[in-house]
Design a protein around this motif. Structure first.
Motif, PDB file in Angstrom:
ATOM      1  N   VAL A 217      -7.849 -13.367  -0.882  1.00 27.08           N
ATOM      2  CA  VAL A 217      -8.179 -12.581   0.303  1.00 27.08           C
ATOM      3  C   VAL A 217      -7.260 -11.366   0.314  1.00 27.08           C
ATOM      4  CG1 VAL A 217      -8.148 -12.585   2.827  1.00 27.08           C
ATOM      5  CG2 VAL A 217      -8.965 -14.601   1.584  1.00 27.08           C
ATOM      6  N   GLY A 218      -7.844 -10.172   0.266  1.00 28.77           N
ATOM      7  CA  GLY A 218      -7.040  -8.939   0.267  1.00 28.77           C
ATOM      8  C   GLY A 218      -6.399  -8.729  -1.091  1.00 28.77           C
TER       9      GLY A 218
ATOM     10  N   THR B  24      -5.615  -8.546  -7.235  1.00 30.50           N
ATOM     11  CA  THR B  24      -6.545  -8.071  -6.208  1.00 30.50           C
ATOM     12  C   THR B  24      -7.682  -9.074  -5.987  1.00 30.50           C
ATOM     13  OG1 THR B  24      -7.936  -6.827  -7.756  1.00 30.50           O
ATOM     14  CG2 THR B  24      -6.047  -5.653  -6.804  1.00 30.50           C
TER      15      THR B  24
ATOM     16  N   TYR C  46     -13.770  -6.379  -0.498  1.00 34.00           N
ATOM     17  CA  TYR C  46     -12.385  -5.895  -0.630  1.00 34.00           C
ATOM     18  C   TYR C  46     -12.265  -4.697  -1.576  1.00 34.00           C
ATOM     19  CZ  TYR C  46     -11.425 -10.467   1.402  1.00 34.00           C
ATOM     20  OH  TYR C  46     -11.406 -11.558   2.214  1.00 34.00           O
TER      21      TYR C  46
ATOM     22  N   LEU D 217     -10.128  -1.643  -0.991  1.00 37.72           N
ATOM     23  CA  LEU D 217      -8.663  -1.792  -0.954  1.00 37.72           C
ATOM     24  C   LEU D 217      -8.016  -1.514  -2.306  1.00 37.72           C
ATOM     25  CD1 LEU D 217      -8.249  -5.153   1.028  1.00 37.72           C
ATOM     26  CD2 LEU D 217      -8.038  -2.823   1.913  1.00 37.72           C
TER      27      LEU D 217
ATOM     28  N   TYR E 216      -3.675  -0.689  -4.601  1.00 35.64           N
ATOM     29  CA  TYR E 216      -2.937  -1.483  -5.585  1.00 35.64           C
ATOM     30  C   TYR E 216      -2.881  -0.815  -6.954  1.00 35.64           C
ATOM     31  CZ  TYR E 216      -3.533  -4.581  -1.723  1.00 35.64           C
ATOM     32  OH  TYR E 216      -3.526  -5.094  -0.452  1.00 35.64           O
TER      33      TYR E 216
END
Ligand code: GTP
Ligand code: MG
Length: 174
Positions: free
Chosen positions: A44-45, A68, A74, A77, A81
């Motif tokens: 998650v995330g 990731t 996601y 996001l 990263y």
């Protein structure tokens, strides 16, 4: 120990990318703890782990690894990263061609928006499932070569080539 005192220390920010279920978290668990979890939960995330290895020339490499989440929700996001990452490991599942296409999507995204000096590795995971293979070694290797990437097939389950993957460190500028 003189060797330890003389040894060089480097830090490498590394990001793992790839479709959900390809085994990113399992590869990391194998690398960091030497374990395999057949009922691994979706990430998650993102999650963070670090691990230090010693190269043959006694350089100590501290990997700072962002694992990731591969689920589509996601995807936005990911830049958080991979920006600033020195190395990106793009993983697919050798039994699932859709995940190989997704890997190619991540390679293009990294080429467009990643650090221009980023070192990329393409990883075909679940190599233990040879009898279910649907992505050939030759095809993936050719794709990696044409994109200047390191290529390896791994199995988080059997541990095949997992440590070798992290020898990507040798390819990074010191
Ligand atoms: P997200 O967190 O959703 O992005 O997925 P992920 O890429 O982190 O996948 P994860 O590591 O959680 O693994 C997904 C499933 O694949 C789990 O059921 C694992 O047990 C299985 N798996 C992972 N690596 C291997 C492998 O090398 N061989 C086999 N046979 N199964 C694997
Ligand atoms: Mg995961």
């Amino acid at each position: 120990q003189a060797e330890a005192l003389d040894s060089k220390q480097i830090r490498i920010k590394l990001v793992l990318l790839g479709d959900s279920g390809v085994g990113k978290s399992c590869i990391l668990l194998r690398f960091v703890r030497g374990q395999f979890d057949p009922s691994s939960k979706v990430t998650v995330g993102a999650s963070f782990l670090s691990q230090t290895i010693s190269l043959q020339d006694s350089t100590n490499v501290k990997f700072e690894i962002w694992d990731t989440a591969g689920q589509e929700r996601y995807a936005s996001l990911a830049p958080l990263y991979y920006r600033g990452a020195a190395a990106a490991v793009v993983v697919y599942d050798i039994t699932n061609p859709e995940t190989f296409l997704k890997a190619q999507f991540w390679v293009k995204e990294l080429q467009k928006h990643g650090n221009p000096d980023i070192v990329m590795a393409l990883v075909g995971n679940k190599a233990d499932l040879e009898n279910e293979r649907e992505v050939s070694h030759a095809e993936a290797q050719a794709y990696a070569k044409s994109n200047g990437m390191f290529f390896i097939e791994t199995s988080a389950k059997t541990s095949e080539n997992v440590n070798q993957l992290f020898e990507i460190a040798k390819r990074l500028p010191r």
